[in-house]
Motif scaffolding. Sequence first.
Motif, short mmCIF file in Angstrom:
data_model
loop_
_atom_site.label_atom_id
_atom_site.label_comp_id
_atom_site.label_asym_id
_atom_site.label_seq_id
_atom_site.Cartn_x
_atom_site.Cartn_y
_atom_site.Cartn_z
N GLN A 27 14.67 -12.20 -5.08
CA GLN A 27 14.14 -11.13 -4.22
C GLN A 27 13.91 -9.85 -5.02
OE1 GLN A 27 16.32 -10.69 -0.60
NE2 GLN A 27 14.86 -9.23 0.28
N SER B 105 13.80 -0.17 -1.28
CA SER B 105 14.01 -1.23 -0.30
C SER B 105 14.09 -0.67 1.12
CB SER B 105 15.29 -2.00 -0.63
OG SER B 105 15.56 -2.98 0.33
N ASN C 85 9.53 -4.05 5.67
CA ASN C 85 8.64 -5.23 5.59
C ASN C 85 7.19 -4.83 5.31
OD1 ASN C 85 7.93 -4.09 8.00
ND2 ASN C 85 8.09 -5.96 9.21
N ARG C 86 6.99 -3.62 4.79
CA ARG C 86 5.65 -3.18 4.45
C ARG C 86 5.12 -3.90 3.21
NH1 ARG C 86 3.72 1.73 6.48
NH2 ARG C 86 5.11 2.62 8.06
N GLN C 87 3.82 -3.80 3.02
CA GLN C 87 3.19 -4.29 1.80
C GLN C 87 3.34 -3.25 0.70
OE1 GLN C 87 -0.75 -6.46 2.70
NE2 GLN C 87 -0.63 -4.91 4.31
N ASP D 98 1.38 -0.76 6.12
CA ASP D 98 1.99 -1.79 6.96
C ASP D 98 1.06 -3.01 7.03
OD1 ASP D 98 0.09 -1.50 9.07
OD2 ASP D 98 1.27 0.08 10.01
N HIS D 99 1.48 -4.03 7.76
CA HIS D 99 0.75 -5.29 7.72
C HIS D 99 -0.50 -5.31 8.61
CE1 HIS D 99 3.21 -7.81 5.08
NE2 HIS D 99 4.22 -7.06 5.49
#
Length: 382
Positions: free
Chosen positions: A91, A317, A322-324, A353-354
Amino acid sequence: MLYERVYLHMAGIVRTLTKKLFISLNILLALCFLTACLVPYLHPARWWPVGFVGLLFPYVAILLFFYLIFWLIIKPRLALLPLFCLLAGWQQFASLFAFHFNKNQFSEVKIDPQVRVLSWNVGSMSGASKNKEKQKHARTEIADAIIKSKADIVCLQEFSHSSTQGPQANNLGLFKNDYPWHFYSQDYSRRQGFYQYGSVIFSRYPIIDSGKISYPGKRSESLIYVDILKAKDTIRIFTTHLQSFRFNDSDYQDMEKIKQQDSALFNASRNLYKKMQLAFTRRAIQADIVRGYTDGSPFPSLICGDFNDVPTSYTYSRIRGNRQDAFLACDFGIGRTYIDIAPTLRIDYILPDHRFTIHQFDMVDEDLSDHLMLLADLSLKK
């Protein structure tokens, strides 16, 4: 005959001690690596020493890889330890290393409805040179480089301006013809606007709302955002400059003393250590604030800025979630956005964001700042 037996006995002892030494060093290295893998989950306000370990991650990973090759040649069974550690760090590797081998050259041509976003720490608009005469012209060279990029949204950190010194210090005025809208944080203002400093967002599209969230502390900066209107879509743009180590000339001299093992090594190390400890702690608190506000965005959003921390850190982090990451989506290698101190300092980011598609990304060295300029072409998914 006796001499030969003694020689063989001593050689055996040396081999055994050497093997134990290599194994012990491998175990210590493995523990350091596994600790670095935990850095994103340990809050530096409570676990501040892990900040130092996070900076060492690329170097420890390289040493572990060499250990893996070494044991595969010498004693394959012992290769399981570095192999297990490297697999456990997948990760961290995914945040650190971009794997796009067939990276395309950045195209200057923009394709509608893509939006070109630029993020750059411009170092007070004074340029990278120490020459005073060159610094006078740096502000216009920086502005020209930004305008030449054809960016639609420009996020600048460490931006300085004066509202009273006249045209030679009116840095906002350098952009008014190409970017009709802007929002400036003005985190510091001295002598009724004689010198102002902070982050700024310029836009070719109308800004319909804006906001500023100040970080705690007397000398802290802020998180700012603007809502832009593109056609029928509203997009929220965040930018920020998080706590730096605030290294000055004397600190860089201390680094040289450490490299040369100068007699003042202890004092030099202690001074740097204290500054870094404070920065790790403050950045973590600021990262929590950024995450809280960016998660609450009612619109598709992206975060640009100088986080002053690496991808293996708690800061990165926490903010990214959970963004790009535009670099990871399009580039190859570890990357570097800060050109001083070390070759592994990617500390500037564009994180959509996604709801966005990332079409291309580039890092440009204009030799006008100690940071590289970041460019990304994005579009909203329909």
